[in-house]
Write an enzyme that holds these catalytic residues in place. Structure first.
Site, mmCIF file in Angstrom:
data_model
loop_
_atom_site.group_PDB
_atom_site.id
_atom_site.type_symbol
_atom_site.label_atom_id
_atom_site.label_comp_id
_atom_site.label_asym_id
_atom_site.label_seq_id
_atom_site.Cartn_x
_atom_site.Cartn_y
_atom_site.Cartn_z
ATOM 1 N N ASP A 13 49.332 39.123 40.063
ATOM 2 C CA ASP A 13 47.944 39.337 40.451
ATOM 3 C C ASP A 13 47.059 38.412 39.611
ATOM 4 O OD1 ASP A 13 45.853 40.643 41.849
ATOM 5 O OD2 ASP A 13 45.478 41.918 40.121
ATOM 6 N N ASP A 15 43.033 38.785 39.038
ATOM 7 C CA ASP A 15 42.019 39.496 38.246
ATOM 8 C C ASP A 15 42.666 40.631 37.458
ATOM 9 O OD1 ASP A 15 39.500 38.178 39.010
ATOM 10 O OD2 ASP A 15 40.011 38.879 41.011
#
Length: 259
Positions: A13, A15
Protein backbone atom coordinates in the site's frame (compact mmCIF):
# COMPACT_ATOMS: atom_id res chain seq x y z
CA UNK A 1 0.91 -24.75 9.75
CA UNK A 2 2.02 -25.38 6.17
CA UNK A 3 5.40 -23.92 5.31
CA UNK A 4 5.20 -20.76 3.21
CA UNK A 5 7.02 -20.41 -0.09
CA UNK A 6 9.79 -17.80 -0.27
CA UNK A 7 8.50 -14.33 -1.16
CA UNK A 8 9.25 -13.69 -4.83
CA UNK A 9 7.03 -10.63 -5.37
CA UNK A 10 5.77 -7.77 -3.23
CA UNK A 11 2.65 -5.61 -3.15
CA UNK A 12 2.57 -2.61 -0.86
CA UNK A 13 0.00 0.00 0.00
CA UNK A 14 1.13 3.60 -0.45
CA UNK A 15 -0.46 5.93 2.15
CA UNK A 16 0.50 4.93 5.67
CA UNK A 17 3.20 2.53 4.44
CA UNK A 18 5.47 4.49 2.11
CA UNK A 19 4.23 8.03 2.77
CA UNK A 20 2.25 9.84 5.43
CA UNK A 21 0.55 13.17 4.74
CA UNK A 22 2.89 13.92 1.83
CA UNK A 23 6.11 12.90 3.62
CA UNK A 24 8.09 9.69 3.02
CA UNK A 25 8.13 7.28 5.94
CA UNK A 26 11.70 6.51 7.07
CA UNK A 27 12.96 3.41 5.30
CA UNK A 28 10.54 3.68 2.35
CA UNK A 29 13.24 4.90 -0.05
CA UNK A 30 15.60 2.09 0.97
CA UNK A 31 12.81 -0.50 0.62
CA UNK A 32 11.90 0.65 -2.91
CA UNK A 33 15.59 0.79 -3.86
CA UNK A 34 16.11 -2.77 -2.60
CA UNK A 35 13.05 -3.96 -4.54
CA UNK A 36 14.29 -2.41 -7.78
CA UNK A 37 17.80 -3.81 -7.32
CA UNK A 38 16.45 -7.29 -6.56
CA UNK A 39 14.60 -7.54 -9.85
CA UNK A 40 11.60 -9.04 -8.04
CA UNK A 41 8.16 -8.06 -9.40
CA UNK A 42 6.43 -5.46 -7.23
CA UNK A 43 3.49 -3.08 -7.19
CA UNK A 44 2.62 0.00 -5.16
CA UNK A 45 -1.14 -0.01 -4.60
CA UNK A 46 -3.64 2.66 -3.68
CA UNK A 47 -7.41 2.62 -3.26
CA UNK A 48 -7.44 6.32 -4.19
CA UNK A 49 -8.70 6.68 -7.77
CA UNK A 50 -8.04 10.42 -8.15
CA UNK A 51 -4.59 10.19 -9.74
CA UNK A 52 -3.24 8.37 -12.79
CA UNK A 53 -0.14 6.18 -12.37
CA UNK A 54 1.86 8.92 -14.11
CA UNK A 55 0.61 11.47 -11.57
CA UNK A 56 1.56 9.19 -8.68
CA UNK A 57 4.94 8.41 -10.23
CA UNK A 58 5.73 12.14 -10.36
CA UNK A 59 4.40 12.71 -6.84
CA UNK A 60 6.49 9.88 -5.37
CA UNK A 61 9.53 10.90 -7.39
CA UNK A 62 9.45 14.37 -5.82
CA UNK A 63 9.66 12.67 -2.42
CA UNK A 64 12.67 10.59 -3.41
CA UNK A 65 10.68 7.39 -3.99
CA UNK A 66 11.49 6.20 -7.51
CA UNK A 67 8.62 3.93 -8.52
CA UNK A 68 8.21 3.27 -12.27
CA UNK A 69 4.76 3.99 -13.73
CA UNK A 70 4.23 0.32 -14.57
CA UNK A 71 4.73 -0.59 -10.90
CA UNK A 72 1.74 1.46 -9.71
CA UNK A 73 -1.71 -0.12 -9.44
CA UNK A 74 -4.79 1.88 -8.46
CA UNK A 75 -8.42 1.06 -7.72
CA UNK A 76 -9.25 2.96 -10.94
CA UNK A 77 -7.12 0.52 -12.97
CA UNK A 78 -8.66 -2.45 -11.16
CA UNK A 79 -12.14 -1.06 -11.89
CA UNK A 80 -11.32 -0.54 -15.56
CA UNK A 81 -9.91 -4.07 -15.85
CA UNK A 82 -13.06 -5.48 -14.27
CA UNK A 83 -15.36 -3.54 -16.62
CA UNK A 84 -13.26 -4.47 -19.66
CA UNK A 85 -13.64 -8.14 -18.73
CA UNK A 86 -17.35 -7.86 -17.97
CA UNK A 87 -18.58 -5.62 -20.78
CA UNK A 88 -15.90 -4.58 -23.30
CA UNK A 89 -16.30 -1.17 -24.96
CA UNK A 90 -19.27 -0.32 -22.78
CA UNK A 91 -20.58 3.02 -21.54
CA UNK A 92 -20.46 4.66 -18.13
CA UNK A 93 -21.54 7.73 -16.25
CA UNK A 94 -18.56 8.58 -14.07
CA UNK A 95 -18.23 10.59 -10.89
CA UNK A 96 -14.50 10.92 -10.33
CA UNK A 97 -11.22 12.49 -11.36
CA UNK A 98 -8.62 11.97 -14.09
CA UNK A 99 -7.29 8.74 -12.59
CA UNK A 100 -10.65 7.06 -13.18
CA UNK A 101 -11.74 8.73 -16.42
CA UNK A 102 -8.34 8.09 -18.02
CA UNK A 103 -8.41 4.41 -17.03
CA UNK A 104 -11.87 4.00 -18.58
CA UNK A 105 -10.91 5.89 -21.76
CA UNK A 106 -7.87 3.65 -22.10
CA UNK A 107 -10.04 0.51 -22.27
CA UNK A 108 -12.29 2.07 -24.92
CA UNK A 109 -15.21 3.06 -22.70
CA UNK A 110 -17.53 5.89 -23.71
CA UNK A 111 -18.41 8.27 -20.88
CA UNK A 112 -22.00 9.41 -21.14
CA UNK A 113 -25.11 10.23 -19.13
CA UNK A 114 -27.41 8.74 -21.79
CA UNK A 115 -28.54 5.25 -20.78
CA UNK A 116 -25.07 4.12 -19.62
CA UNK A 117 -24.29 0.49 -18.86
CA UNK A 118 -22.75 1.54 -15.56
CA UNK A 119 -22.63 4.33 -13.03
CA UNK A 120 -19.03 4.36 -11.78
CA UNK A 121 -18.27 6.21 -8.56
CA UNK A 122 -14.71 7.12 -7.64
CA UNK A 123 -12.82 9.49 -5.38
CA UNK A 124 -13.15 13.23 -5.95
CA UNK A 125 -12.82 16.38 -3.88
CA UNK A 126 -15.78 18.01 -5.65
CA UNK A 127 -18.82 15.75 -5.20
CA UNK A 128 -21.82 17.69 -6.46
CA UNK A 129 -25.46 17.26 -5.55
CA UNK A 130 -26.33 17.46 -9.24
CA UNK A 131 -23.97 14.61 -10.15
CA UNK A 132 -25.22 12.42 -7.30
CA UNK A 133 -28.83 13.09 -8.28
CA UNK A 134 -28.06 12.07 -11.86
CA UNK A 135 -26.34 8.91 -10.62
CA UNK A 136 -29.39 8.00 -8.52
CA UNK A 137 -31.74 8.45 -11.47
CA UNK A 138 -29.54 6.47 -13.85
CA UNK A 139 -29.23 3.58 -11.38
CA UNK A 140 -32.98 3.62 -10.84
CA UNK A 141 -33.27 3.54 -14.64
CA UNK A 142 -31.25 0.33 -14.90
CA UNK A 143 -27.56 1.30 -14.86
CA UNK A 144 -25.36 -1.04 -12.83
CA UNK A 145 -23.63 0.55 -9.84
CA UNK A 146 -19.85 0.17 -9.57
CA UNK A 147 -17.59 1.83 -7.01
CA UNK A 148 -13.79 2.00 -7.05
CA UNK A 149 -13.34 1.40 -3.32
CA UNK A 150 -15.28 1.21 -0.06
CA UNK A 151 -13.14 3.57 2.07
CA UNK A 152 -15.55 5.77 4.04
CA UNK A 153 -12.92 8.34 4.98
CA UNK A 154 -9.57 9.44 3.62
CA UNK A 155 -6.59 11.19 5.24
CA UNK A 156 -5.70 14.86 4.98
CA UNK A 157 -3.51 17.27 6.92
CA UNK A 158 -6.64 18.81 8.50
CA UNK A 159 -8.13 15.44 9.45
CA UNK A 160 -10.39 12.76 7.93
CA UNK A 161 -12.34 13.53 4.74
CA UNK A 162 -15.53 11.81 3.51
CA UNK A 163 -14.45 9.34 0.84
CA UNK A 164 -15.97 7.11 -1.83
CA UNK A 165 -17.63 4.65 0.51
CA UNK A 166 -19.52 7.42 2.31
CA UNK A 167 -20.90 8.81 -0.96
CA UNK A 168 -21.73 5.29 -2.14
CA UNK A 169 -23.80 4.83 1.03
CA UNK A 170 -25.80 7.97 0.17
CA UNK A 171 -26.53 6.67 -3.35
CA UNK A 172 -27.40 3.21 -1.98
CA UNK A 173 -29.83 4.78 0.49
CA UNK A 174 -31.51 6.67 -2.36
CA UNK A 175 -31.69 3.72 -4.79
CA UNK A 176 -31.74 0.58 -2.66
CA UNK A 177 -28.87 -0.72 -4.86
CA UNK A 178 -25.55 -1.83 -3.40
CA UNK A 179 -22.46 -1.11 -5.53
CA UNK A 180 -19.83 -3.63 -6.56
CA UNK A 181 -16.54 -2.43 -5.06
CA UNK A 182 -13.51 -3.22 -7.24
CA UNK A 183 -10.79 -1.97 -4.86
CA UNK A 184 -9.43 -3.37 -1.60
CA UNK A 185 -10.50 -5.41 0.31
CA UNK A 186 -11.85 -7.11 -2.81
CA UNK A 187 -9.16 -9.69 -3.68
CA UNK A 188 -9.97 -8.92 -7.31
CA UNK A 189 -7.70 -5.85 -7.05
CA UNK A 190 -4.88 -8.01 -5.74
CA UNK A 191 -5.31 -10.76 -8.30
CA UNK A 192 -5.52 -8.41 -11.28
CA UNK A 193 -2.48 -6.59 -9.93
CA UNK A 194 -0.54 -9.84 -9.55
CA UNK A 195 -1.51 -10.81 -13.10
CA UNK A 196 -0.07 -7.57 -14.49
CA UNK A 197 3.37 -8.40 -13.07
CA UNK A 198 3.18 -12.14 -13.72
CA UNK A 199 3.25 -13.03 -10.02
CA UNK A 200 1.59 -15.81 -8.03
CA UNK A 201 -0.24 -15.26 -4.76
CA UNK A 202 1.37 -18.18 -2.91
CA UNK A 203 4.83 -16.61 -3.36
CA UNK A 204 3.74 -12.98 -2.86
CA UNK A 205 3.37 -10.67 0.12
CA UNK A 206 1.13 -7.69 0.83
CA UNK A 207 2.21 -4.81 3.07
CA UNK A 208 -0.42 -2.47 4.49
CA UNK A 209 -1.40 -0.26 7.39
CA UNK A 210 -5.08 -1.29 7.60
CA UNK A 211 -6.52 -4.57 8.80
CA UNK A 212 -9.88 -4.10 7.09
CA UNK A 213 -8.53 -3.43 3.59
CA UNK A 214 -4.85 -4.30 3.11
CA UNK A 215 -4.52 -7.32 5.37
CA UNK A 216 -7.97 -8.68 4.51
CA UNK A 217 -7.38 -8.31 0.76
CA UNK A 218 -3.98 -9.99 0.96
CA UNK A 219 -5.34 -12.79 3.13
CA UNK A 220 -8.28 -13.49 0.81
CA UNK A 221 -5.99 -13.45 -2.22
CA UNK A 222 -3.82 -16.13 -0.61
CA UNK A 223 -0.79 -13.95 0.12
CA UNK A 224 1.45 -13.46 3.13
CA UNK A 225 0.52 -10.22 4.88
CA UNK A 226 2.58 -7.67 6.79
CA UNK A 227 0.94 -4.98 8.90
CA UNK A 228 2.95 -1.81 9.56
CA UNK A 229 2.10 0.52 12.43
CA UNK A 230 2.90 3.81 10.66
CA UNK A 231 -0.63 4.39 9.40
CA UNK A 232 -4.16 4.00 10.72
CA UNK A 233 -3.80 0.84 12.80
CA UNK A 234 -2.39 0.64 16.31
CA UNK A 235 -1.11 -2.65 17.73
CA UNK A 236 -4.09 -2.93 20.13
CA UNK A 237 -6.51 -2.60 17.18
CA UNK A 238 -5.37 -5.88 15.67
CA UNK A 239 -7.11 -7.88 18.41
CA UNK A 240 -10.50 -6.53 17.32
CA UNK A 241 -10.43 -8.53 14.09
CA UNK A 242 -11.16 -12.25 13.59
CA UNK A 243 -8.08 -12.60 11.34
CA UNK A 244 -4.42 -11.72 11.79
CA UNK A 245 -1.57 -10.61 9.55
CA UNK A 246 1.27 -13.03 8.96
CA UNK A 247 3.48 -10.58 10.84
CA UNK A 248 3.18 -7.11 12.41
CA UNK A 249 6.16 -4.74 12.27
CA UNK A 250 6.79 -1.16 13.31
CA UNK A 251 7.44 0.15 9.80
CA UNK A 252 8.51 -0.61 6.24
CA UNK A 253 12.12 -0.25 7.41
CA UNK A 254 11.75 -3.58 9.24
CA UNK A 255 11.04 -5.40 5.96
CA UNK A 256 14.04 -4.26 3.88
CA UNK A 257 16.11 -7.33 4.75
CA UNK A 258 13.31 -9.66 3.62
CA UNK A 259 13.57 -8.50 -0.01
Amino acid sequence: MAERKPIESWLTDMDGVLIHEGTPIPGADAFIKRLRESGKPFLVLTNNSIYTPRDLHARLNRMGLHVPVENIWTSALATAKFLDDQRPEGTAYVIGEAGLTTALHDIGYILTDHEPDYVVLGETRTYSFEAMTKAVRLINGGARFICTNPDETGPSVEGPLPATGAVAALITKATGKQPYFAGKPNPLMMRTGLNTIGAHSESSAMIGDRMDTDVLAGLEAGMQTFLVLTGLTAIEDTEKFPYRPTKTVDSIADLIDLV
